[in-house]
Structure formats: structure tokens, C-alpha cells
Design an enzyme around this catalytic site. Structure first.
Site, PDB file in Angstrom:
ATOM      1  N   LYS A  78       0.857  -1.188   0.000  1.00 54.82           N
ATOM      2  CA  LYS A  78       0.000   0.000   0.000  1.00 54.82           C
ATOM      3  C   LYS A  78       0.891   1.235   0.000  1.00 54.82           C
ATOM      4  CE  LYS A  78      -3.879   2.080   2.578  1.00 54.82           C
ATOM      5  NZ  LYS A  78      -4.758   1.940   3.763  1.00 54.82           N
ATOM      6  N   SER A 153      -9.661   1.845   2.846  1.00 54.04           N
ATOM      7  CA  SER A 153      -8.789   2.583   1.943  1.00 54.04           C
ATOM      8  C   SER A 153      -7.748   1.700   1.244  1.00 54.04           C
ATOM      9  CB  SER A 153      -8.056   3.678   2.708  1.00 54.04           C
ATOM     10  OG  SER A 153      -7.209   3.102   3.687  1.00 54.04           O
ATOM     11  N   SER A 177      -9.873  -0.250   7.135  1.00 56.41           N
ATOM     12  CA  SER A 177      -9.266  -0.119   5.808  1.00 56.41           C
ATOM     13  C   SER A 177      -8.553  -1.350   5.271  1.00 56.41           C
ATOM     14  CB  SER A 177      -8.291   1.063   5.799  1.00 56.41           C
ATOM     15  OG  SER A 177      -8.994   2.263   5.637  1.00 56.41           O
TER      16      SER A 177
END
Lengths: 486, 477
Positions: A78, A153, A177
Site C-alpha cells: 500500500k 482505503s 481499511s
């Protein structure tokens, strides 16, 4: 055989037995990316050459039989974790050209294992969002249905694992997330206990809630990754110095003696019937397999969203103050004065959702409002912790839905932030309490979208989570389900 | 109308740790810009602070030395504001749960003791520095100082004059120096002070509107700036005006203060507990451990100088005003056991020669305490006169040489040989029959003239006692 479809533990055997090389494996993943990425759009930065170099180095270690468990495995990271020499944007324009001169501790740990870093994947800007629609560099698409969101996210992390564009990935979880995109993309996601994994090098959204965790194809992979990234870090004062168990070995213990709590507040109004059905089915299967179940109550759950949307923006408003255009990242060339430079840089560099939360957080911390908002939210947080304490005195793992519905269509909720915030209601309490929680695939909607089940345990009881998750995974037999990607 | 002055001081003291408060960068002063930095103190994305334990230890020392209550749970808080010298956009400081509260120090004003309350002491990080060049359209940022540990010491509004404020400030300065936790250099900014000051009619309880004074980088400037502000506010009040609450900057060159008129004053710092740092728990064991390492403090040392060495109080106050001076005094005393004679020399000759804007910095004195003692021994045994000793001392200050060498090189030893002196005495008397006649006529005052002549001829080396004696002897023949 499609190498990119396999799990870490399967590939580890093949790599160790030298049936395949890490270079072959990495090429398989890179080819897959080339093929599917135009539809998925998960990657923000690809480092093909570097990945192949790392794979070669891994092969050397594997040949010399000096390989750690994750040696030669291609990962997607990420884009909120610092990677030395590799661009790190947090999905934001304000860091569009930022290349960190240091690794996050988790990256350092994976590097030490001989991991291969394929690239950095999409996310909501500064991890603020539930659909990965708030990324300055475009929206990733759900591999199970390209018209749908991946969740957020850590949308790029979940999508890249589901699409076979990496073998596993790292995400971060501030209010769900990791778990929510995991659930929407049909992969396993774990948010460890706050303090179990170092936050050093993780671009902070809400420091008291953020935690790094794995997104993987199955529960065994999840345990292996947790083994690699967890542990005390002297560079993170909030990381906890306590012994690290072998999480993979814990899986062997199975469901034996586990008491499962069913929190009634998680099955209230607004829950999609298909989600409810899939989760209840999981509970039934666990019960049949010998787990004891118990109805429990977490009465303060309803205050979670409100408390979260005070605390997280408050911390974010301060954490994001450093992006001021003075030392690194984007700086607006307009503006004559210092104040103008600041405001233009931040107005142009941040997206709408980030600005919205900075404003909310600034307001909540302002003098005269602090007691009514931040302090009150902190008190609510304490009540939520107390709820969990009581419940975990009588059960080991809580089972519930992850999200109230399967992945919605891209654009469907964009103009209604409040309804989007409410989608986090079931994942937020674990962050507020700092307990570990995970999301495991448990079925599909009639539209063919994945549905996940959430498991929560008491602080540092990841082993219990993994045992129940592993047990359920075996019972349901859906870990090998793959999207058709047509 | 009579007014009472009310002053409270906020003092920032840089702690003398080797490394910064939240990272391992050096705190050394004077390195090239931005070389004492790392991702943590530069506020790079994703980095985290880790507390330097020595900072807490030093703060606990100061808390103990100023009679504070130490909070067993300490919390760091973020003070949020934007400025280019503040890389994170917030300063890590303390708000609720600071290291110490409710202390006091005693100061001496006109021989009377005054107790000044301390509201609190808290730990925080220093900001960086902006370098402005009036010839360029931009400014430079130097982040070497960013993250250097500070303690802020906040007094109660207990001070009633500029003189008291200066005495209080000097006291804090001395305590920090005695504890050896701050180098106290006001020019380099390692000891800084802001003042809140207001006036109210005598007898009134309610405080008047205050102004805040900044940029006073010496004890003298603090004194001057406060005197100026007292006059300014009194004039306003006597004219029936109102004092405006504002921040004023002291201009030491022009001896005036000017209003900052800055938007920054309207800051809302949005303090909240820093989630990156866990609470610091301080237990009895740690406090006791630190107690064991506490040195003798100025008040204790002064008391000891008075009782053990019979020094007058004024001498004792000056001799203990800094740890170094007190050490100097005691080192000299070891070799020459006449305390008052040592303090006299330090307070007159030495201080006159060393005096700078802020008193003396004894570490820079070229005369070692051993050499000062040697000089006093020479006087004491009559090898040189007190007057010659001053010449020798000047030379010692200039060259750093020991007094014996100087006396020898410059041929300054006292003439105490009766035969040699007598010869000169007789010459003088022979050359000045007029004055001899005057003396014999009862005008004994001319004795001074004779001795002066002798000193002139011997270039001051004649033993003055013997001079008087020999002239007397000859004239009364």
C-alpha cells in the site's frame, strides 16, 4: 500452472524445493499485471527491474538454503508505507514525487526475509475513504466486477491480491481499511492489535488507530505474514515489547475449545440480507464443527462512528500539517507570501475528502470545542473498550459482518460522505479499542460479489482469531475461488 | 495614583543533553545549517518520535531543585501551528500533566528573602531557525536546533519589580548551571525569557491588562525592558488610557519595545495528547536515584560559605552566584586559607578585569585559582606590596603566567633590605632640605611626600611599612 494464483505457503514449498525460481514467479506476476492492470488499475508505481533483481537475490539465498519463509515472494505494498528509493505518494498529489530515503520497519523486515517488492498500490488519499475513490491517481476496480468499488482505503492492496497481481500485500487499517476491502474483494485481511506491528514509516492518518496488516489469499498466508512483520520496534514508542508467538503453528490447534460471541448490535437495521445470511451460515458451520456460541452485547457500539469521526480527523489535522510545501513534496508556485504559499500548496495538493477531514479535525480541537468533541469522543472510546473487556471475559472470538453490504457501484455514494462513513460502523470499534480483527471470505451475493465475515479478539490474541478463521476457511472451502476477470 | 507592578516570567532553558529530545541527532551548537538533522527531526512522512530519557532526568533534577511536585504520569501534547521553522506543523510539548508543578525559589532583595512561586515546568522540543537576508527576497531555514530539548519554567505572577525579575532570573540561571543541565548562554539562546507584565493600583486585587515582552537576550536587557514597560504602562494609566494586551519586542539597540502587531497572536494551538508518545510513568525509585546525584545548590552553598568561612553575606552571594565561581573560590581557598582576602580580590580586581555585559565568566579567566592563591601568598608574606600585586595581577590576566615568574621577570619584588632602603632614604632627605625643615617644624604631613619620593625611586617596590619607619628614624635623629 499459473504461479500468480498460488498461496505463499504453496509457493514457499516450491521455491525451497527449487521446483520454481523466484525470478520465474516474479515474471509470472509481472505478466499477470500487464494483462489485467488495464482493467484493475491497482498499481500506482511498478518497479519491474528492481523486482527482478530482488528475485535473483532471493534465488541465491534459496539455493544456499538460507531462505526465510517469505523469501522470493512478490508483494504489493500500500502506497502509505515508506519504501527506500521507491516513490511513496499516499495516493495524494501533495507527495506525487516523494521518494523516501528510508524504509518503514515492516518493509525492512520483509526485505530481511528476501521479499520481492513489485510496486506500490492504490489507496484512498492518506487512507481516508471506504471505496478507494479518493485517490489522486484514479480508482481501482473490483476484480469480481469492474463496475464496483474495491473498498477502501487499502483498495489497491485487496484488488491486487484478488486479481493475482501479487501473491500477497500489506495494507493499513485505521477504521476498517484492511478488513472492508478484504471483504469486498474476497481476500483475507488482518488488522493486528494496536502496538503489535511497528508504525514507523507508515504515513500517519490517525496515529492512535493506524495499524499495518496483511491482505492474503488464505489464513495460512496471513499467519505467515504476521510472523514476519510483527514485534517490538524501538523506533515506535507505541509498539509493545512482548513475546511473539508462531502464528502459523497456532493454526494447527484448530477450533477446539473456542467460544464464539455473536454481538447483537452488529446485526441491526441496515444490514443487507445476503450479508446476514452468509455470516449466520458461517456461525452455523462453526457451531456444527464444535465451537460453542453465545449471544453477547456491546452496548456502546453505536457511538463508534461518531467518536471515530472526531478522533481520526483531529489526529489527521495535526498529522497532515507537515505537508506544507516547505521541505518536500508538492509546492504551489503561486502566492507571494508565506501564508499564500501554505494555503495554495495545501488547497491544490490535497483532495476534497482530506480537506474535509482536516477541517473537521481542526474544528474539533479548537479551544472551546475540545471538551465537547475530542474529550467526549475519548470518553466514548473508553466505554467501548470496557464493553469488549466484559465480552471477552466470556468468549474468545466475536463474529459479525465486516460491512453492512457487498461492494457498491463506483460513484454510487461519492456525493454522500455521511452514508459512506456509516459503512464503517462495524469495523471502527476494533480500532477504537486497539483489538485485533480480521476479515475472512464467507460467501457471495447473488450478483457474485464476495462477502466477508469479521472476527475480533482481545488484545494480542491474534492466535485465536487465526484459529477460528482457519477453521472456518476449511469448513467453507472457498479460499480458492477466483474472479473470472472477463 | 500609586501602582503595583506584577510580573510573571516564562523561561526556556535548553538542556545539555548530547542528543535531541526525540531522535539521536547531536545538539552541538554552531555546525553548518541542517547538518544536525535526520528524518525524525526534519518531520519527514511516517517517522515517529522516541523520547530521550536524559531529558526527563534533567527535568526531574530541576523540579527537585525548585521544590516542585513531580507528576508521576507525564503526557506529551502537540501544540499546533504553521511556521517554516517547525517541520511537523506542531511542536511536541506538554499541556495537561507536565513534569512538575507548584514549586518555588527564594530570592534576596535588599537583604530580605522573597519566595517566588513556580506554576509549572514542562518539557518540549525547540524549533528551528529562520535566517533572513535583507538583500534577498527569500529566507533560509536551518533545522539544526529543531528537537533540541527545552524545559519551560513558568513563574507565578509574584514578581513586583524589574529588580526582582532579574534576581529571579539569575537564580534560575544559577540553579540550572549548578545542576549542570543547561549551559545558560543567553546570547546563543540556550537560556531565554519572556515576561508578562501589568500594573494595578496599589491595594487592588484584580490584575491589570498585561503585555508580553520578548526578545530580551541578556539579564540587563530584561531589566531595562521591564523598567521601560513599567514606565510606559504607568504613563498610559496616568493619562487615563488603557493598556492594550499585546506582545512587544525589545529593541536593545534603541532601548525601546515595539508592538509586534502580528496575526500570529490570535493562535489557537489546538493542544491534544500526542498519540505517538506513551505516557511517561515516574516512580519513587527513579526520583530517589536522581536525588542521589543532586549537587549542592546555590542556597546551600551560600549558607555553607557563611558558616564555614565566615564570609559576609554579600560576598557569599557573589561567590556562589555560579557554580564555576564557587568552585574557583574554593580551589583558591585550598591553597590560601583566608576566605575574605580571596573574595575581596575576586570581587574587586578579578571582576573589574573580567567584567562583561553579563558579569563574569570565570571559565574564561586566564588566572587559575592556584595562581590567584600564589599571588595572595606573596602579598601575605610581604614579598610584594598590595599595590605591586595589582600590577602583577594585570600581567597575570594578560599572559596567564604565575605571579612568581612575573615578579622575577619584571623585577617587582618588594625591597625590604634595610641597608638598601636607608641609602635611598638618606639621599631623599639630603635632596629636600626644605621639606625636612617643614617636618621638623611640626608639619608631619610631609612624611607622605617623602614616602612618595621613595616609591618613585624604587618604582613602588619599597616595603611601605619600612619606608615610614626609616624616614621616622632618620628625621627624629
Amino acid at each position: 500452472m499459473k504461479l500468480y494464483e498460488l498461496t505463499i505457503h504453496k509457493l514457499q514449498e516450491m521455491l525451497a524445493g527449487r521446483e520454481i525460481s523466484a525470478v520465474e514467479l516474479t515474471r509470472s506476476v509481472l505478466d499477470r499485471i500487464e494483462q489485467t492492470e488495464p482493467k484493475v488499475n491497482a498499481y500506482l508505481t511498478l518497479e519491474t527491474d528492481k523486482a527482478l533483481e530482488q528475485a535473483e537475490a532471493a534465488d541465491k539465498k534459496l539455493t544456499e538454503k538460507q531462505a526465510a519463509p517469505l523469501c522470493g515472494i512478490p508483494f504489493a505494498i500500500k502506497d502509505v508505507m515508506c519504501t527506500k528509493g521507491m516513490r511513496t505518494t499516499a495516493g495524494s498529489k501533495i507527495l506525487e514525487s516523494f521518494v523516501p530515503p528510508y524504509d518503514a520497519t515492516v518493509i525492512e523486515k520483509l526485505r530481511a526475509e528476501g521479499a520481492v517488492f513489485v510496486g506500490k498500490v492504490s489507496m484512498d488519499e492518506f487512507a481516508m475513504g471506504s471505496a478507494n475513490e479518493n485517490c489522486a491517481y484514479g480508482v481501482p476496480h473490483n476484480p469480481w466486477n469492474f463496475d464496483h468499488i474495491c473498498g477502501g482505503s487499502s483498495g489497491g492492496s485487496a484488488a491486487s491480491v484478488a486479481a493475482g497481481e501479487c501473491i500477497a500485500s500489506l495494507g493499513s487499517d485505521t477504521g476498517g481499511s484492511i478488513r472492508q476491502p478484504g471483504s469486498h474483494c474476497g481476500v483475507v485481511g488482518l488488522k493486528p492489535t494496536y502496538g503489535r506491528v511497528s508504525r514507523f514509516g507508515l504515513l500517519a492518518f490517525a496515529s492512535s488507530l493506524d495499524q499495518i496488516g496483511p491482505l492474503t489469499k488464505d489464513v495460512t498466508d496471513c499467519a505467515m505474514m504476521l510472523n514476519a512483520i510483527c514485534g517490538y520496534d524501538p523506533k515506535d514508542s507505541t509498539s509493545v515489547d512482548r513475546p511473539v508467538p508462531d502464528h502459523r503453528a497456532a493454526l494447527e490447534e484448530g477450533l477446539e475449545g473456542m467460544t464464539i460471541g455473536i454481538p447483537k448490535e452488529y446485526f441491526g437495521a441496515g444490514l443487507d440480507p445476503e450479508v446476514k445470511k452468509a455470516v449466520l451460515n458461517s456461525i452455523t458451520r462453526l457451531k456444527e464443527a464444535g465451537a460453542e456460541t453465545r449471544d453477547v452485547s456491546l452496548p456502546h457500539t453505536e457511538y463508534g462512528v461518531a467518536a471515530y469521526y472526531i478522533i481520526a480527523p483531529a489526529e489527521a489535522s495535526s498529522n497532515l500539517a507537515r505537508y506544507d510545501g516547505v521541505r518536500y513534496g508538492f509546492r504551489s508556485q503561486e502566492g507571494e507570501s508565506l501564508l499564500e504559499m501554505y494555503s495554495k500548496t495545501r488547497s491544490q495538493g490535497f483532495g476534497d475528502e482530506v480537506k474535509r477531514r482536516i477541517i473537521i479535525g481542526t474544528y474539533a480541537l479548537s479551544s472551546g470545542y475540545y471538551d465537547a468533541y475530542y474529550k467526549k469522543a475519548s470518553q466514548a472510546r473508553t466505554l467501548i473498550v470496557e464493553d469488549y473487556k466484559k465480552v471477552f471475559a466470556e468468549c474468545d472470538v466475536l463474529i459479525s459482518p465486516v460491512a453492512p453490504s457487498p461492494a457498491w457501484r463506483i460513484g454510487e455514494k461519492t456525493h454522500d460522505p455521511l452514508s459512506m462513513y456509516l459503512m464503517d460502523a462495524l469495523t471502527i470499534p476494533a480500532n477504537l479499542a486497539g483489538i485485533p480483527a480480521m476479515s475472512v471470505p464467507c460467501g457471495f451475493s447473488t450478483d457474485g460479489l464476495p462477502i466477508g465475515v469479521q472476527m475480533q479478539a482481545s488484545h494480542f490474541e491474534e492466535e485465536k482469531l487465526l484459529r477460528v478463521a482457519g477453521g472456518l476457511e476449511k469448513l467453507l472451502g472457498i479460499a480458492s475461488a477466483k474472479p473470472s476477470m472477463d | 495614583m500609586e501602582f503595583e507592578t506584577v510580573i510573571g516570567l516564562e523561561v526556556h532553558a535548553q538542556l545539555k543533553t548530547n542528543t535531541k529530545i526525540f531522535c539521536s541527532c547531536t545538539t552541538q551548537f554552531g555546525n553548518p545549517p541542517n547538518t544536525n538533522t535526520c528524518p525524525v527531526c526534519l518531520g519527514m512522512p511516517g517517522v515517529l518520535p522516541v523520547l530521550n530519557k536524559t531529558v526527563v532526568e534533567y527535568a526531574i533534577k530541576m523540579a527537585q531543585a525548585t521544590n516542585c511536585e513531580i507528576n508521576r504520569r507525564n503526557q506529551f501534547a502537540r501544540k499546533n501551528y504553521f511556521y517554516p521553522d517547525l517541520p511537523k506543523g506542531y511542536q511536541i510539548s506538554q499541556f495537561e500533566l507536565p513534569i512538575a508543578e507548584h514549586g518555588h525559589v527564594d530570592i534576596e532583595i535588599d537583604g530580605k528573602n522573597r519566595r517566588i512561586g513556580l506554576t509549572r515546568i514542562h518539557m518540549e522540543e525547540d524549533a528551528g531557525k529562520l535566517v533572513h537576508d535583507s538583500h534577498e527576497a527569500h529566507s533560509y531555514v536551518d533545522l539544526n536546533r529543531t528537537g533540541v530539548p527545552l524545559i519551560e519554567i513558568v513563574s507565578e505572577p509574584d514578581l513586583r519589580s524589574a529588580e526582582e525579575a532579574e534576581a529571579y532570573l539569575r537564580k534560575l540561571h544559577a540553579v540550572l548551571r549548578y545542576l549542570d543541565i543547561c549551559d545558560g548562554n543567553m546570547q546563543e539562546g540556550s537560556f531565554r525569557c519572556d515576561a508578562n507584565i501589568s500594573l494595578r493600583p496599589v491595594g487592588q486585587e484584580k490584575l491589570g491588562t498585561r503585555s508580553e515582552l520578548k526578545n530580551m537576550n541578556s539579564f540587563k536587557n530584561v531589566h531595562r525592558a521591564l523598567e521601560y514597560e513599567i514606565r510606559r504602562q504607568r504613563d498610559i494609566l496616568l493619562d487615563g488610557g488603557e493598556v492594550v494586551q499585546e506582545t512587544r519586542l525589545w529593541d536593545a539597540d534603541r532601548n525601546v519595545s515595539n508592538s509586534m502587531r502580528d496575526k500570529e497572536e490570535a493562535h489557537d494551538y489546538r493542544y491534544f495528547p500526542d498519540p505517538d508518545l506513551v505516557q511517561v510513568v515516574i516512580d519513587d525509585e527513579w526520583i530517589n536515584e536522581i536525588k542521589q546525584t543532586m549537587p549542592e545548590l546555590p542556597d546551600e552553598r551560600r549558607a555553607r560559605f557563611i558558616t564555614d568561612f565566615a564570609l559576609p553575606i554579600d560576598d557569599a552571594v557573589i561567590m556562589t552566584s555560579s557554580r564555576e565561581l564557587a568552585d574557583y573560590f574554593e580551589a583558591a581557598l585550598k591553597l590560601f586559607a583566608k576566605p575574605k582576602k580571596i573574595s575581596n580580590w575576586i570581587m574587586t580586581e578579578l571582576m573589574r578585569e573580567m567584567k562583561g555585559e553579563e558579569g563574569i565568566n570565570i571559565q574564561e579567566c586566564p588566572v587559575t585559582p592556584e595562581n590567584l592563591a600564589a599571588l595572595l601568598i606573596l602579598i601575605d608574606k610581604g614579598a610584594i606590596s598590595g599595590k605591586i600585586a595589582k600590577t602583577v595581577f594585570s600581567e597575570m590576566m594578560k599572559t596567564g603566567k604565575d605571579p612568581e615568574t612575573i615578579v622575577k621577570e619584571k623585577n617587582l619584588a618588594q625591597m625590604s633590605d634595610e641597608g638598601d632602603l636607608m641609602k635611598i632614604v638618606q639621599e631623599i632627605l639630603a635632596d629636600n632640605p626644605e621639606q625636612v625643615a617643614q617636618f621638623k617644624a611640626g608639619k608631619t604631613k610631609v612624611m607622605g611626600f617623602f614616602v612618595g619620593q621613595l616609591m618613585k625611586k624604587t618604582r613602588g617596590k619599597a616595603n611601605p611599612k619600612m619606608a615610614n619607619q626609616l624616614f621616622g628614624q632618620e628625621l627624629l635623629k
